[in-house]
Structure formats: C-alpha cells, structure tokens
Scaffold this motif. Structure first.
Motif, mmCIF file in Angstrom:
data_model
loop_
_atom_site.group_PDB
_atom_site.id
_atom_site.type_symbol
_atom_site.label_atom_id
_atom_site.label_comp_id
_atom_site.label_asym_id
_atom_site.label_seq_id
_atom_site.Cartn_x
_atom_site.Cartn_y
_atom_site.Cartn_z
ATOM 1 N N ASN A 1 0.837 -1.202 0.000
ATOM 2 C CA ASN A 1 0.000 0.000 0.000
ATOM 3 C C ASN A 1 0.871 1.250 0.000
ATOM 4 O O ASN A 1 0.733 2.115 0.864
ATOM 5 C CB ASN A 1 -0.925 0.007 1.224
ATOM 6 N N ALA A 2 1.766 1.345 -0.987
ATOM 7 C CA ALA A 2 2.724 2.451 -1.008
ATOM 8 C C ALA A 2 2.060 3.829 -1.029
ATOM 9 O O ALA A 2 2.449 4.708 -0.243
ATOM 10 C CB ALA A 2 3.670 2.297 -2.194
ATOM 11 N N PRO A 3 1.054 4.090 -1.867
ATOM 12 C CA PRO A 3 0.437 5.432 -1.871
ATOM 13 C C PRO A 3 -0.196 5.793 -0.530
ATOM 14 O O PRO A 3 -0.024 6.912 -0.038
ATOM 15 C CB PRO A 3 -0.618 5.338 -2.980
ATOM 16 N N ALA A 4 -0.917 4.839 0.070
ATOM 17 C CA ALA A 4 -1.553 5.098 1.368
ATOM 18 C C ALA A 4 -0.502 5.317 2.449
ATOM 19 O O ALA A 4 -0.647 6.184 3.316
ATOM 20 C CB ALA A 4 -2.469 3.935 1.747
ATOM 21 N N ALA A 5 0.580 4.528 2.400
ATOM 22 C CA ALA A 5 1.651 4.680 3.390
ATOM 23 C C ALA A 5 2.307 6.044 3.265
ATOM 24 O O ALA A 5 2.612 6.702 4.273
ATOM 25 C CB ALA A 5 2.691 3.571 3.209
ATOM 26 N N ARG A 6 2.493 6.514 2.034
ATOM 27 C CA ARG A 6 3.126 7.819 1.834
ATOM 28 C C ARG A 6 2.222 8.947 2.334
ATOM 29 O O ARG A 6 2.687 9.919 2.931
ATOM 30 C CB ARG A 6 3.474 8.023 0.360
ATOM 31 N N ASP A 7 0.921 8.809 2.108
ATOM 32 C CA ASP A 7 -0.020 9.820 2.601
ATOM 33 C C ASP A 7 0.014 9.888 4.128
ATOM 34 O O ASP A 7 0.013 10.978 4.712
ATOM 35 C CB ASP A 7 -1.437 9.499 2.128
ATOM 36 N N LEU A 8 0.051 8.723 4.768
ATOM 37 C CA LEU A 8 0.091 8.694 6.232
ATOM 38 C C LEU A 8 1.399 9.262 6.760
ATOM 39 O O LEU A 8 1.419 9.942 7.796
ATOM 40 C CB LEU A 8 -0.099 7.258 6.733
ATOM 41 N N LEU A 9 2.495 8.999 6.050
ATOM 42 C CA LEU A 9 3.788 9.524 6.482
ATOM 43 C C LEU A 9 3.779 11.050 6.435
ATOM 44 O O LEU A 9 4.281 11.710 7.356
ATOM 45 C CB LEU A 9 4.903 8.971 5.590
ATOM 46 N N GLN A 10 3.197 11.605 5.384
ATOM 47 C CA GLN A 10 3.112 13.061 5.291
ATOM 48 C C GLN A 10 2.189 13.632 6.370
ATOM 49 O O GLN A 10 2.443 14.721 6.900
ATOM 50 C CB GLN A 10 2.626 13.464 3.897
ATOM 51 N N THR A 11 1.126 12.895 6.694
ATOM 52 C CA THR A 11 0.235 13.326 7.775
ATOM 53 C C THR A 11 0.982 13.370 9.097
ATOM 54 O O THR A 11 0.875 14.343 9.858
ATOM 55 C CB THR A 11 -0.971 12.375 7.888
ATOM 56 N N LEU A 12 1.750 12.337 9.380
ATOM 57 C CA LEU A 12 2.533 12.298 10.613
ATOM 58 C C LEU A 12 3.562 13.431 10.639
ATOM 59 O O LEU A 12 3.820 14.031 11.688
ATOM 60 C CB LEU A 12 3.245 10.952 10.749
ATOM 61 N N HIS A 13 4.133 13.725 9.478
ATOM 62 C CA HIS A 13 5.156 14.761 9.407
ATOM 63 C C HIS A 13 4.573 16.149 9.623
ATOM 64 O O HIS A 13 5.188 16.992 10.285
ATOM 65 C CB HIS A 13 5.858 14.686 8.051
ATOM 66 N N SER A 14 3.389 16.385 9.083
ATOM 67 C CA SER A 14 2.806 17.734 9.137
ATOM 68 C C SER A 14 1.901 17.962 10.341
ATOM 69 O O SER A 14 1.734 19.103 10.787
ATOM 70 C CB SER A 14 2.020 18.005 7.851
ATOM 71 N N GLU A 15 1.327 16.887 10.889
ATOM 72 C CA GLU A 15 0.336 17.051 11.935
ATOM 73 C C GLU A 15 0.769 16.513 13.294
ATOM 74 O O GLU A 15 -0.018 16.484 14.238
ATOM 75 C CB GLU A 15 -0.978 16.378 11.519
#
Length: 240
Positions: A139-153
């Motif tokens: 689930n690379a796209p979903a994992a990348r979205d979550l990583l950016q969420t963790l980074h920004s939020e």
C-alpha cells in the motif's frame, strides 16, 4: 488481527532470511564459499543497519539523502583516523549525536506501538533492512499519505525536512495489520505539532548544511595531523 500478524511474521522472516524474491535467490550460489564469513558479514551488516537507522535503507551508497550522506561521511572519515586520537573522538561525538536523533524518532514509534498493545512485536515491526524495496510494498500510496500526515500534523519527527523513507515500510506493515489509522491517531495525541515559535529540543537538531560542508572540507584537508590542529572544528552536532 492475530492471524494477519502471524502472516506478516512469516513473510517478514522469509524476506529477512532470503533477502529477496525467488528469482533473485536462484541466481545466488546455494552454498557460499565461506559460510562462516558470509554469516558474520550478514550479522555485522544488520547490526550496522540497526545502529545507524539509515533514512533510506534501500540506498547502499547512503548518498541520496543529506542526513544519510552526512552520517556516512562521518563514519568514513573516522575510519581513517587513529583510534583514540583527538580527531577520532571529535567525529565519534558527532556520529553519536546523529544516531541519537534517529533513535529518538524510533523510540517514539516504539512507544506508540507498545501503547497499542504490541509490546513484544514492536522491535520486529520497526526493523527495516537494506533489502527493503518500494516495489514490494502493498500500500505504497496510502503509506506515503500517512507519512506526510505524521510529518505535518505531529511532532513525531524532529526535523522539518522530508521524513525518513524507512518509515514508509513500517506504515505499509501497519496498513496490512489494519492498525495504521490507530497509530496515527495515537501519534497526534502523544506528539502534537509544535508551534513555529517553539524552540527545538536541545541536542535533537543538526545543522546538516554546516555538517556536510565541514566534513567535505575535512576530507579534503589532508592527513590527521591537519585535522587535529584544526582548533575551530568544534562539535558539529548542535545547531548554533
């Protein structure tokens, strides 16, 4: 969840043992010329990976990211020093400072996983070897979205730079286990984002451009005597 985790464990152990796909394994000799040397080398490689926690574990050259390149350059420079010398000790301080930053991030992830009930499994879930490949992610796209969420939020990462890619693989595992959303929710609760006015935690920030510039200057500066006579080298680990 238990069945999913057991399946993950079987696949994880298989990947660690084989180091790749079946097609790749068929190309390798079944019995290394020196099995003891081979296994010692593999053990040392895994120990180094866990010690340095490379931001891009799949990059064997450690040059694609500034932070990996800086740490790799420090390690290579220290290898050229006489053990116990002033230059060796100075480099060791900066190497440990970079490792501490990475361990701090990993410890935050481990704390959240343990809070979710994965006390015994946290270390395995957080282990990412050099054999990790984006092509093998589910689930690379979903994992990348979550990583950016963790980074920004959240403040789970200590830097405003792009988050380490190693955590993409971990999030991919958490998605497979159906606990990724719970993990992100816990991260937001435990590590809320810092205000821009908040100061960085002392000891957990590194001026990478300065570090890289000084390491490059040192590498081009000649022998160890010149390094030891460089009185203004200072401690590269703290941001001034």
């Amino acid at each position: 969840m238990g069945s999913a985790f057991q399946t993950f464990c079987m696949r994880f152990c298989c990947c660690c043992c084989t180091g790749g796909d079946d097609d790749e394994d068929e190309k390798q000799p079944l019995i290394p010329q020196d099995p003891l040397e081979y296994f010692n080398r593999e053990v040392q490689k895994r120990r180094d990976e866990e010690t340095n926690l490379w931001s891009e574990p799949g990059d064997p050259s450690h040059t694609e990211r500034d932070d990996d390149r800086a740490l790799c350059a420090l390690l290579q420079a220290r290898n050229k020093m006489r053990k116990g010398s002033l230059g060796y000790r100075r480099l060791s301080v900066d190497i440990e400072a970079m490792r501490d930053v990475r361990r701090e991030v990993r410890d935050k992830w481990k704390a959240i996983l343990e809070n979710l009930g994965f006390m015994a499994e946290a270390d395995m879930l957080l282990t990412v070897s050099a054999n990790a490949s984006l092509d093998r992610m589910r689930n690379a796209p979903a994992a990348r979205d979550l990583l950016q969420t963790l980074h920004s939020e959240t403040s789970i990462f200590n830097s405003r730079d792009q988050p380490p890619e190693r955590y993409l693989f971990i999030l991919d595992r958490l998605l497979y286990l159906d606990i990724a959303d719970d993990f992100v929710a816990k991260a937001k609760r435990f590590y809320p984002p810092r205000d821009d006015s908040d100061e960085e935690t002392p000891g957990l920030s590194i001026d990478l451009p300065l570090l890289l510039a000084r390491v490059e200057a040192m590498n081009g500066g000649g022998d160890e005597d010149k390094d030891e006579s460089n009185k203004d080298y200072g401690n590269l680990s703290a941001k001034s």
